[in-house]
Scaffold this active site. Structure first.
Site, PDB file in Angstrom:
ATOM      1  N   LYS A  64       0.814  -1.219   0.000  1.00 22.99           N
ATOM      2  CA  LYS A  64       0.000   0.000   0.000  1.00 22.99           C
ATOM      3  C   LYS A  64       0.842   1.262   0.000  1.00 22.99           C
ATOM      4  O   LYS A  64       0.394   2.321  -0.441  1.00 22.99           O
ATOM      5  CB  LYS A  64      -0.941   0.025   1.210  1.00 22.99           C
ATOM      6  CG  LYS A  64      -0.235   0.021   2.563  1.00 22.99           C
ATOM      7  CD  LYS A  64      -1.234   0.034   3.699  1.00 22.99           C
ATOM      8  CE  LYS A  64      -0.549  -0.107   5.057  1.00 22.99           C
ATOM      9  NZ  LYS A  64       0.083  -1.432   5.243  1.00 22.99           N
ATOM     10  N   HIS A 193       1.132  -3.406  14.849  1.00 20.89           N
ATOM     11  CA  HIS A 193       1.676  -2.285  14.083  1.00 20.89           C
ATOM     12  C   HIS A 193       1.672  -1.086  15.008  1.00 20.89           C
ATOM     13  O   HIS A 193       0.607  -0.620  15.430  1.00 20.89           O
ATOM     14  CB  HIS A 193       0.849  -2.003  12.834  1.00 20.89           C
ATOM     15  CG  HIS A 193       1.585  -1.192  11.799  1.00 20.89           C
ATOM     16  ND1 HIS A 193       2.146   0.032  12.085  1.00 20.89           N
ATOM     17  CD2 HIS A 193       1.861  -1.442  10.491  1.00 20.89           C
ATOM     18  CE1 HIS A 193       2.726   0.504  10.993  1.00 20.89           C
ATOM     19  NE2 HIS A 193       2.581  -0.373  10.020  1.00 20.89           N
ATOM     20  N   SER A 196       2.590   4.101  11.648  1.00 23.30           N
ATOM     21  CA  SER A 196       3.462   4.393  10.514  1.00 23.30           C
ATOM     22  C   SER A 196       4.334   5.614  10.819  1.00 23.30           C
ATOM     23  O   SER A 196       3.844   6.645  11.252  1.00 23.30           O
ATOM     24  CB  SER A 196       2.620   4.652   9.265  1.00 23.30           C
ATOM     25  OG  SER A 196       3.428   4.839   8.130  1.00 23.30           O
ATOM     26  N   GLU A 268       6.678  -5.486   8.338  1.00 18.42           N
ATOM     27  CA  GLU A 268       5.953  -4.921   7.204  1.00 18.42           C
ATOM     28  C   GLU A 268       6.456  -3.517   6.871  1.00 18.42           C
ATOM     29  O   GLU A 268       5.698  -2.545   6.893  1.00 18.42           O
ATOM     30  CB  GLU A 268       4.449  -4.889   7.512  1.00 18.42           C
ATOM     31  CG  GLU A 268       3.843  -6.243   7.827  1.00 18.42           C
ATOM     32  CD  GLU A 268       2.430  -6.141   8.391  1.00 18.42           C
ATOM     33  OE1 GLU A 268       1.909  -4.999   8.483  1.00 18.42           O
ATOM     34  OE2 GLU A 268       1.859  -7.172   8.763  1.00 18.42           O
ATOM     35  N   PRO A 269       7.745  -3.373   6.539  1.00 12.08           N
ATOM     36  CA  PRO A 269       8.249  -2.044   6.192  1.00 12.08           C
ATOM     37  C   PRO A 269       7.663  -1.549   4.881  1.00 12.08           C
ATOM     38  O   PRO A 269       7.540  -2.295   3.913  1.00 12.08           O
ATOM     39  CB  PRO A 269       9.758  -2.261   6.062  1.00 12.08           C
ATOM     40  CG  PRO A 269       9.890  -3.709   5.687  1.00 12.08           C
ATOM     41  CD  PRO A 269       8.763  -4.410   6.406  1.00 12.08           C
ATOM     42  N   GLY A 270       7.293  -0.276   4.842  1.00  8.85           N
ATOM     43  CA  GLY A 270       6.783   0.336   3.615  1.00  8.85           C
ATOM     44  C   GLY A 270       7.653   1.512   3.242  1.00  8.85           C
ATOM     45  O   GLY A 270       8.487   1.437   2.338  1.00  8.85           O
ATOM     46  N   ARG A 271       7.505   2.625   3.981  1.00 10.72           N
ATOM     47  CA  ARG A 271       8.264   3.837   3.654  1.00 10.72           C
ATOM     48  C   ARG A 271       9.775   3.604   3.767  1.00 10.72           C
ATOM     49  O   ARG A 271      10.553   4.299   3.114  1.00 10.72           O
ATOM     50  CB  ARG A 271       7.808   4.997   4.535  1.00 10.72           C
ATOM     51  CG  ARG A 271       8.152   4.908   5.975  1.00 10.72           C
ATOM     52  CD  ARG A 271       7.725   6.170   6.758  1.00 10.72           C
ATOM     53  NE  ARG A 271       6.274   6.207   6.990  1.00 10.72           N
ATOM     54  CZ  ARG A 271       5.462   7.103   6.442  1.00 10.72           C
ATOM     55  NH1 ARG A 271       5.938   8.022   5.621  1.00 10.72           N
ATOM     56  NH2 ARG A 271       4.171   7.086   6.701  1.00 10.72           N
ATOM     57  N   TYR A 320      -2.680  13.387   3.676  1.00 14.63           N
ATOM     58  CA  TYR A 320      -3.029  12.075   4.211  1.00 14.63           C
ATOM     59  C   TYR A 320      -1.908  11.411   4.999  1.00 14.63           C
ATOM     60  O   TYR A 320      -2.161  10.565   5.843  1.00 14.63           O
ATOM     61  CB  TYR A 320      -3.470  11.149   3.078  1.00 14.63           C
ATOM     62  CG  TYR A 320      -4.624  11.685   2.283  1.00 14.63           C
ATOM     63  CD1 TYR A 320      -5.821  12.043   2.916  1.00 14.63           C
ATOM     64  CD2 TYR A 320      -4.546  11.861   0.911  1.00 14.63           C
ATOM     65  CE1 TYR A 320      -6.885  12.551   2.197  1.00 14.63           C
ATOM     66  CE2 TYR A 320      -5.616  12.367   0.176  1.00 14.63           C
ATOM     67  CZ  TYR A 320      -6.780  12.709   0.821  1.00 14.63           C
ATOM     68  OH  TYR A 320      -7.835  13.222   0.107  1.00 14.63           O
ATOM     69  N   TYR A 376       3.569   6.657   0.061  1.00 14.45           N
ATOM     70  CA  TYR A 376       2.187   7.138   0.129  1.00 14.45           C
ATOM     71  C   TYR A 376       1.966   8.370  -0.744  1.00 14.45           C
ATOM     72  O   TYR A 376       1.382   9.365  -0.312  1.00 14.45           O
ATOM     73  CB  TYR A 376       1.788   7.399   1.595  1.00 14.45           C
ATOM     74  CG  TYR A 376       1.941   6.158   2.437  1.00 14.45           C
ATOM     75  CD1 TYR A 376       1.010   5.131   2.363  1.00 14.45           C
ATOM     76  CD2 TYR A 376       3.050   5.973   3.262  1.00 14.45           C
ATOM     77  CE1 TYR A 376       1.165   3.964   3.109  1.00 14.45           C
ATOM     78  CE2 TYR A 376       3.213   4.810   4.006  1.00 14.45           C
ATOM     79  CZ  TYR A 376       2.260   3.820   3.916  1.00 14.45           C
ATOM     80  OH  TYR A 376       2.418   2.664   4.641  1.00 14.45           O
TER      81      TYR A 376
END
Length: 457
Positions: A64, A193, A196, A268-271, A320, A376
């Site tokens: 995401k 979690h 973020s 669950e790394p994203g950024r 956001y 994002y």
């Protein structure tokens, strides 16, 4: 996998940076639309840093955060798993050949049709945090390997998540574990979690302590095969950020509470992977001089700069994701920075990127650069008011490519020479020069970088 034009990566020779690549693209004045320069090497470097600092924790990239197929394909080639939140994200990841066991369906509130699809394609591991979700899973995928998601919020986070997801680890989680056992569902682990972009590292210790207690309880209520701990996301991703401190906290907590190496640990790394790899370039297409009063009531001149990307596009992150973006000129300026604001291209008065900042005087046609824009941004961007979503120009250093090329099977058709990064947003491939007729660089300019075009499969 069919290779699209947007998946092509240019292999860079010599000295270069995202800034120099951006300058090269806009040189000549034909580029008008905003665009990203993606440094694939930044993703690779961050993967190796992660594995060095947290060798026990397997990264499952949070799709995401940025579902750019090139980024997803790069991480798949490196060997990461994936955190998917919907049918579409599962479709994306499996379409590039990722096996179902490398995916966790980590949305605690799933649509029934998405659960059915997950069952059909073999993505068995999924999270839950409520009774209704357990009932839904019992009906549509009773063989699922379940992970209970608990709530443990960081004291400060860029985007808190606990208000929406996660059951209380003391009062709710034990009851849900017992209900799952009564329903004949198998729970294999615990997830959390902390939020973020968390600004507190100690929260991971607290969450791992809660998880350890639930592992013990689960074994006593019928879940004898607890084998997965998912420590979620929250890891920083900006260019100058560092995960060394948080890795020390996590490693220490795992050694204390999960010394049994039979328990698989994922995150669950994203950024962390996405943010710094993408640099956005946007053009100033209009200016306006206005007067405004300062705090002491004194009239001051103020310049409004209108750029070709805004809060309905890449800068949705301002609204956001609570991101603080920084505008930089792409060419050196000797003039003193002046009070100004930066606005998006739409006709909406809310389309303001930076309400108060300082930049040297700019004229229309000049470009601004925004670093750390990979998280994002692209997944939420829209073409509101008819303004296009920026395209991604991907580059990789030749040394990094040499080390990784065996992971990406290539054929002769994946390579070409020339300079397709200049010119308008949509390039007419028939007009690109071949190797034999590429002109020599002008004596008045420094040599342009050499690009070798290749692609992921």
């Amino acid at each position: 996998m069919i290779v699209s034009e947007e998946q092509r990566i240019r292999v860079m020779e010599g000295d270069w940076s995202p800034l120099s690549v951006g300058r090269h693209i806009v040189d000549g004045g034909l580029q008008e639309d905003p665009f990203y320069v993606m440094d694939v090497g930044e993703v690779v470097a961050r993967y190796h840093t992660w594995r060095e600092l947290m060798p026990r924790v397997e990264p499952f990239y949070a799709v995401k955060c940025n579902d750019d197929k090139l980024l997803v394909s790069t991480l798949a080639a490196l060997g990461t798993g994936f955190d998917c939140a919907s049918k579409a994200e599962i479709e994306l990841v499996t379409s590039i050949g990722v096996r179902p066991e490398r995916i966790i369906f980590a949305n605690p509130a799933k649509m029934a049709s998405h659960i059915k699809y997950s069952a059909r394609v073999g993505v068995d591991t999924m999270t839950f945090d409520s009774e209704t979700e357990l009932m839904k899973i019992k009906q549509h995928m009773p063989r699922a390997q379940l992970v209970v998601r608990i709530r443990c919020d960081a004291a400060a986070a860029q985007c808190p998540l606990g208000i929406k997801f996660g059951c209380d680890p003391v009062t709710e989680a034990p009851r849900l574990l017992k209900l799952a056992a009564v329903l004949g569902l198998e729970v294999i682990g615990v997830s959390f979690h902390v939020g973020s972009g968390t600004q507190e590292t100690g929260v991971y210790l607290r969450a791992i302590q809660y998880s350890r207690a639930l592992f013990s309880l689960a074994a006593n209520v019928g879940h004898a095969n607890m084998r997965l701990l998912d420590i979620g996301g929250g890891f920083p991703g900006s260019l100058h950020s560092d995960i060394r401190e948080v890795s020390q906290v996590i490693n220490g907590a795992l050694d204390t509470y999960f010394s049994d190496r039979s328990v698989r640990v994922i995150a669950e790394p994203g950024r962390y992977f996405a943010a710094a790899a993408y640099t956005l370039f946007a053009m100033v297409h209009a200016t306006r001089e206005v007067s405004q009063k300062d705090e002491e009531g004194i009239e001051q001149s103020h310049t409004m700069y209108f750029i070709n990307d805004g809060v309905y596009g890449s800068f949705n992150c301002v609204l956001y994701d609570h991101q603080h973006v920084v505008a930089e000129t792409i060419e050196p300026k000797c003039e003193k920075p002046q009070p100004c604001s930066v606005w998006g291209p739409s006709c909406d008065g809310l389309d303001c990127v930076l309400p108060n900042t300082f930049l040297p005087p700019l004229i229309t046609g000049e470009w601004l650069m925004f670093r750390d824009m990979g998280a994002y941004t692209l997944p939420v961007a829209s073409a509101f008011n008819g303004f296009p979503v920026p395209k991604v120009r991907a580059v990789i250093d030749s040394s990094v490519w040499s080390a990784l090329k065996d992971l990406w099977p290539l054929s002769e058709s994946h390579f070409c020479r020339g300079d397709p990064m200049t010119g308008p947003q949509t390039v007419d491939q028939s007009m690109l020069p071949s190797l034999s007729d590429t002109p020599s660089p002008s004596p008045s300019h420094s040599p342009a970088p050499v690009f070798v075009e290749c692609a992921l499969k």
